[in-house]
Each structure stands twice: as structure tokens, then as C-alpha cells.
Design a protein around this motif. Structure first.
Motif, PDB file in Angstrom:
ATOM      1  N   ILE A  51      40.023  43.896  29.823  1.00 29.72           N
ATOM      2  CA  ILE A  51      41.287  43.423  30.794  1.00 29.72           C
ATOM      3  C   ILE A  51      41.174  41.721  30.661  1.00 29.72           C
ATOM      4  O   ILE A  51      40.199  41.315  30.756  1.00 29.72           O
ATOM      5  CB  ILE A  51      41.129  43.741  31.967  1.00 29.72           C
ATOM      6  N   PRO A  52      42.342  41.283  29.919  1.00 29.52           N
ATOM      7  CA  PRO A  52      42.139  39.747  29.866  1.00 29.52           C
ATOM      8  C   PRO A  52      42.170  39.194  31.178  1.00 29.52           C
ATOM      9  O   PRO A  52      43.331  39.498  32.100  1.00 29.52           O
ATOM     10  CB  PRO A  52      43.583  39.607  29.316  1.00 29.52           C
ATOM     11  N   VAL A  53      41.557  38.239  31.478  1.00 28.27           N
ATOM     12  CA  VAL A  53      41.489  37.555  32.688  1.00 28.27           C
ATOM     13  C   VAL A  53      41.793  36.089  32.541  1.00 28.27           C
ATOM     14  O   VAL A  53      41.213  35.264  31.694  1.00 28.27           O
ATOM     15  CB  VAL A  53      39.972  37.536  33.303  1.00 28.27           C
ATOM     16  N   LYS A  54      42.796  35.399  33.410  1.00 28.17           N
ATOM     17  CA  LYS A  54      43.086  34.012  33.198  1.00 28.17           C
ATOM     18  C   LYS A  54      42.125  33.426  34.169  1.00 28.17           C
ATOM     19  O   LYS A  54      41.774  33.490  35.098  1.00 28.17           O
ATOM     20  CB  LYS A  54      44.536  33.771  34.027  1.00 28.17           C
ATOM     21  N   GLY A  55      41.457  32.250  33.648  1.00 25.91           N
ATOM     22  CA  GLY A  55      40.500  31.632  34.343  1.00 25.91           C
ATOM     23  C   GLY A  55      39.210  31.545  33.947  1.00 25.91           C
ATOM     24  O   GLY A  55      38.975  32.436  33.069  1.00 25.91           O
ATOM     25  N   ASN A  56      38.351  30.787  34.489  1.00 28.37           N
ATOM     26  CA  ASN A  56      37.060  30.711  34.081  1.00 28.37           C
ATOM     27  C   ASN A  56      36.092  32.038  34.571  1.00 28.37           C
ATOM     28  O   ASN A  56      35.234  32.707  34.031  1.00 28.37           O
ATOM     29  CB  ASN A  56      36.256  29.626  34.695  1.00 28.37           C
ATOM     30  N   PHE A  57      36.308  32.676  35.702  1.00 27.97           N
ATOM     31  CA  PHE A  57      35.928  33.765  36.526  1.00 27.97           C
ATOM     32  C   PHE A  57      34.403  33.681  36.672  1.00 27.97           C
ATOM     33  O   PHE A  57      33.627  34.662  36.770  1.00 27.97           O
ATOM     34  CB  PHE A  57      36.345  35.000  35.704  1.00 27.97           C
ATOM     35  N   SER A  58      33.804  32.362  36.714  1.00 24.60           N
ATOM     36  CA  SER A  58      32.280  32.160  36.800  1.00 24.60           C
ATOM     37  C   SER A  58      31.716  32.683  37.951  1.00 24.60           C
ATOM     38  O   SER A  58      30.647  32.763  38.031  1.00 24.60           O
ATOM     39  CB  SER A  58      32.071  30.841  36.317  1.00 24.60           C
ATOM     40  N   LYS A  59      32.322  32.791  39.086  1.00 23.56           N
ATOM     41  CA  LYS A  59      31.936  33.056  40.272  1.00 23.56           C
ATOM     42  C   LYS A  59      32.199  34.571  40.764  1.00 23.56           C
ATOM     43  O   LYS A  59      31.929  34.837  41.808  1.00 23.56           O
ATOM     44  CB  LYS A  59      32.461  32.205  41.661  1.00 23.56           C
ATOM     45  N   GLY A  60      32.815  35.289  39.829  1.00 26.41           N
ATOM     46  CA  GLY A  60      32.848  36.821  40.287  1.00 26.41           C
ATOM     47  C   GLY A  60      34.029  36.941  41.178  1.00 26.41           C
ATOM     48  O   GLY A  60      34.110  38.038  41.854  1.00 26.41           O
ATOM     49  N   VAL A  61      34.885  35.876  41.491  1.00 26.88           N
ATOM     50  CA  VAL A  61      36.039  36.137  42.456  1.00 26.88           C
ATOM     51  C   VAL A  61      37.354  36.424  41.351  1.00 26.88           C
ATOM     52  O   VAL A  61      37.449  35.694  40.715  1.00 26.88           O
ATOM     53  CB  VAL A  61      36.155  34.912  43.238  1.00 26.88           C
ATOM     54  N   LEU A  62      37.812  37.446  41.670  1.00 27.86           N
ATOM     55  CA  LEU A  62      39.203  38.011  40.994  1.00 27.86           C
ATOM     56  C   LEU A  62      40.280  38.217  41.900  1.00 27.86           C
ATOM     57  O   LEU A  62      40.198  38.506  42.860  1.00 27.86           O
ATOM     58  CB  LEU A  62      38.780  39.452  40.301  1.00 27.86           C
ATOM     59  N   ILE A  63      41.397  37.488  41.486  1.00 24.48           N
ATOM     60  CA  ILE A  63      42.545  37.628  42.040  1.00 24.48           C
ATOM     61  C   ILE A  63      43.542  38.287  41.416  1.00 24.48           C
ATOM     62  O   ILE A  63      43.894  38.107  40.407  1.00 24.48           O
ATOM     63  CB  ILE A  63      43.260  36.184  42.390  1.00 24.48           C
TER      64      ILE A  63
END
Length: 177
Positions: A51-63
């Protein structure tokens, strides 16, 4: 033995054999002297893109958000909210409902999010998670917080306050910060 028929082989094997359809087809083809293309057997092992995720997603917080695109006002509110809980937008990942549509729960879980903030209606099996709106729900090392759509929250002061209280609980912030 290579040229024996299935009937002749049955006299040698007295136990029941159970095969999955792919193996059964390959074995029958081999016994009949033909080969099965590898493509036919491996077609069920198609590679699925993550699934493509916008953003860095380095802290495991997904919106997760209902809107396909966020307006400037809604995005500004979201940035302020994320900053208020001690994170920045560069540390979180964002996925719209459109992107999640037709994706499995396994695809979603493979993202390995530690905190999932779901805003609005999302067309995805994530809805089966038994989280109550504006209450933190934990399951298998993942914390979930479900709320109204970001657009609705940005227009309603009471919903903003309700969300802020839930975010304080989720991120272990002391009230009044």
C-alpha cells in the motif's frame, strides 16, 4: 515405473493421498507425459504491491482519511494536531480511503503501523476493528483511534475538543498541555 498408469500405481500405494489442486494438476500432467508451464502453477503467487503511504512514516503513526485530497484548512489543522502530540508530519504516514479500497487486511497489517488514526469512512476491512469512536483501542501492539472525517472535525469545535482529549489519552499527554 515411469511408464506405469495411475491404476498400476494405485496397487502400490494403499493409503489415501490428498493433493492441493496445483500439485494434483502437475502430477497428473507428469504422469501423462506432458509438462505444465510453471506460469500456470505459480499464477496464485502473484506479487502484490505494498500500500503506498504518503510521508516518511518513520514513527509508525499512520493516518487514514476519508477525503481523497485534504483542503489547505484541513491539512493545517492536521499539522497542528500532529505537532501538538509531539510529532511532525514528516514522521507520519497518510493513506486515503481511495488507496485502501480493494486492499486486504493482510496488506494493511504488513505496513506495521504502531498507531492508526482513522478519520471518517474508509472502504476497508479496518472497519472490523472493534474500536469505538474517540476511544483508544489496542490490539497486538497497535493502538487505534477512530474519529469523524477530518473535514467534519475542522468545522466543529466540539469534535476538535473530543479529538484532542482522545489524542491526549493515546499519546499519554497530560491534560492542559
Amino acid at each position: 515405473m515411469e511408464n506405469d498408469t495411475i491404476a498400476e500405481l494405485q496397487s502400490l500405494i494403499t493409503e489415501d493421498l490428498y493433493l492441493i489442486p496445483e500439485d494434483q494438476e502437475a502430477i497428473l500432467a507428469q504422469l501423462e507425459g506432458r509438462t505444465v508451464a510453471a506460469k500456470e502453477v505459480e499464477s496464485s503467487d502473484a506479487i502484490i504491491e505494498p500500500i503506498p503511504v504518503k510521508g516518511n512514516f518513520s514513527k509508525g503513526v499512520l493516518i487514514l482519511h476519508e477525503e481523497s485530497e485534504l483542503s489547505t484548512e484541513v491539512l493545517e489543522m492536521l499539522v497542528n494536531m500532529i505537532n501538538a502530540v509531539g510529532h511532525s508530519m514528516t514522521e507520519v504516514g497518510m493513506v486515503s480511503s481511495e488507496v485502501l479500497e480493494d486492499r486486504s487486511m493482510e496488506d494493511f497489517l504488513s505496513l506495521n503501523a504502531h498507531i492508526v488514526l482513522k478519520f471518517g469512512r474508509i472502504k476497508h476491512p479496518i472497519n472490523a476493528v472493534p474500536a469505538h469512536p474517540y476511544e483508544v483501542y489496542s490490539e497486538n501492539e497497535t493502538e487505534y483511534l477512530f474519529a469523524d472525517s477530518l473535514s467534519s472535525i475542522s468545522e466543529d469545535k466540539a469534535l476538535k475538543k473530543k479529538l484532542w482529549m482522545a489524542l491526549q489519552a493515546l499519546f499519554n499527554l497530560t491534560p492542559g498541555r
